[in-house]
Design a protein around this motif. Structure first.
Motif, mmCIF file in Angstrom:
data_model
loop_
_atom_site.group_PDB
_atom_site.id
_atom_site.type_symbol
_atom_site.label_atom_id
_atom_site.label_comp_id
_atom_site.label_asym_id
_atom_site.label_seq_id
_atom_site.Cartn_x
_atom_site.Cartn_y
_atom_site.Cartn_z
ATOM 1 N N ALA A 52 0.835 -1.208 0.000
ATOM 2 C CA ALA A 52 0.000 0.000 0.000
ATOM 3 C C ALA A 52 0.865 1.253 0.000
ATOM 4 O O ALA A 52 0.635 2.188 -0.769
ATOM 5 C CB ALA A 52 -0.941 -0.001 1.201
ATOM 6 N N LYS A 55 2.525 1.889 -3.362
ATOM 7 C CA LYS A 55 1.616 2.376 -4.410
ATOM 8 C C LYS A 55 1.122 3.792 -4.118
ATOM 9 O O LYS A 55 1.042 4.630 -5.018
ATOM 10 C CB LYS A 55 0.428 1.419 -4.543
ATOM 11 N N LEU A 89 -7.267 0.173 -2.541
ATOM 12 C CA LEU A 89 -6.334 -0.652 -3.296
ATOM 13 C C LEU A 89 -6.805 -2.090 -3.211
ATOM 14 O O LEU A 89 -7.138 -2.571 -2.133
ATOM 15 C CB LEU A 89 -4.925 -0.560 -2.704
ATOM 16 N N ASP A 90 -6.844 -2.767 -4.333
ATOM 17 C CA ASP A 90 -7.115 -4.193 -4.343
ATOM 18 C C ASP A 90 -5.799 -4.895 -4.594
ATOM 19 O O ASP A 90 -5.099 -4.592 -5.566
ATOM 20 C CB ASP A 90 -8.115 -4.571 -5.442
ATOM 21 N N MET A 91 -5.469 -5.807 -3.691
ATOM 22 C CA MET A 91 -4.211 -6.544 -3.787
ATOM 23 C C MET A 91 -4.505 -8.019 -3.963
ATOM 24 O O MET A 91 -5.392 -8.563 -3.315
ATOM 25 C CB MET A 91 -3.396 -6.381 -2.507
ATOM 26 N N TYR A 98 2.203 -9.795 -2.095
ATOM 27 C CA TYR A 98 1.037 -8.947 -2.334
ATOM 28 C C TYR A 98 1.308 -7.989 -3.480
ATOM 29 O O TYR A 98 2.278 -7.244 -3.453
ATOM 30 C CB TYR A 98 0.686 -8.164 -1.067
ATOM 31 N N VAL A 100 -0.533 -4.981 -5.829
ATOM 32 C CA VAL A 100 -1.670 -4.092 -6.061
ATOM 33 C C VAL A 100 -2.090 -4.276 -7.517
ATOM 34 O O VAL A 100 -1.287 -4.064 -8.430
ATOM 35 C CB VAL A 100 -1.321 -2.615 -5.778
ATOM 36 N N VAL A 103 -6.351 0.397 -8.429
ATOM 37 C CA VAL A 103 -6.552 1.530 -7.532
ATOM 38 C C VAL A 103 -7.934 2.081 -7.849
ATOM 39 O O VAL A 103 -8.242 2.377 -8.998
ATOM 40 C CB VAL A 103 -5.473 2.621 -7.754
ATOM 41 N N ASN A 136 -3.185 -1.764 -13.668
ATOM 42 C CA ASN A 136 -1.755 -1.504 -13.825
ATOM 43 C C ASN A 136 -1.339 -1.204 -15.261
ATOM 44 O O ASN A 136 -0.338 -0.544 -15.495
ATOM 45 C CB ASN A 136 -0.940 -2.670 -13.271
#
Length: 173
Positions: A52, A55, A89-91, A98, A100, A103, A136
């Motif tokens: 986190a 990012k 954030l989705d990881m 982990y 990311v 976002v 991404n």
């Protein structure tokens, strides 16, 4: 912890498995159930915090949820940027690592670019909630929520380089 986003769907992947089909009205059909568990602040894996911060430097984490669906484990990390704006954030967790994968932020339907909106059929409902999800690779997925259906998006639009497409399968992440 403060709950910033009321619900978050786990959109499904580029070139991915066909987990949701498009129904006759252009909306996504119901998909597999997602198991969601709140994570106490003291139980947040250090790798989640590190990813986190990498990012979104200076992110203030407000809440973390662990989500599992179709054998994938995700962590949703909700909080604020240093400027106070909300962010999620989705990881993806793979073997204790982990990454990311997107976002997200909530926006109004009026904020969605006109060329992205043009991918939606005229018969599409007016979304009561829109999540803008930056991938991404620069693709933006607009998750569109229908009134009375807050758990999962009813439709999704993929938008990249000025080109938009109404998705017929749910985005992976």
């Amino acid at each position: 912890m403060k709950k910033i986003f009321t619900q978050k769907a786990l959109p499904i992947a580029i070139f991915s498995l066909s987990l949701m089909a498009c129904s006759d009205d252009g909306t996504l059909a119901e998909g597999p159930e997602t198991q969601i568990d709140d994570v106490n602040e003291t139980d947040i894996p250090e790798g989640v915090r590190t990813a986190a911060e990498a990012k979104i430097p200076g992110m203030n984490i407000a809440e973390v949820e662990r989500k599992e669906r179709d054998g994938l484990v995700f962590f949703d990390v909700e909080g604020t940027r240093p400027d106070g704006s909300e962010v999620e954030l989705d990881m993806l967790e793979e073997n204790g690592s982990y990454t990311v994968v997107e976002v997200q932020r909530d926006i109004d339907w009026a904020e969605v670019p006109a060329d992205a909106k043009s991918a939606a059929p005229d018969t599409l409902f007016t979304p009561v909630r829109v999540i803008e999800s930056l991938q991404n690779d620069g693709t933006i997925i607009y998750e569109l929520f229908e009134d009375g259906k807050p758990k999962e998006p009813s439709a999704e639009i993929s938008y990249k380089d000025g080109k938009a497409e109404m998705l017929t399968e749910r985005w992976k992440y």
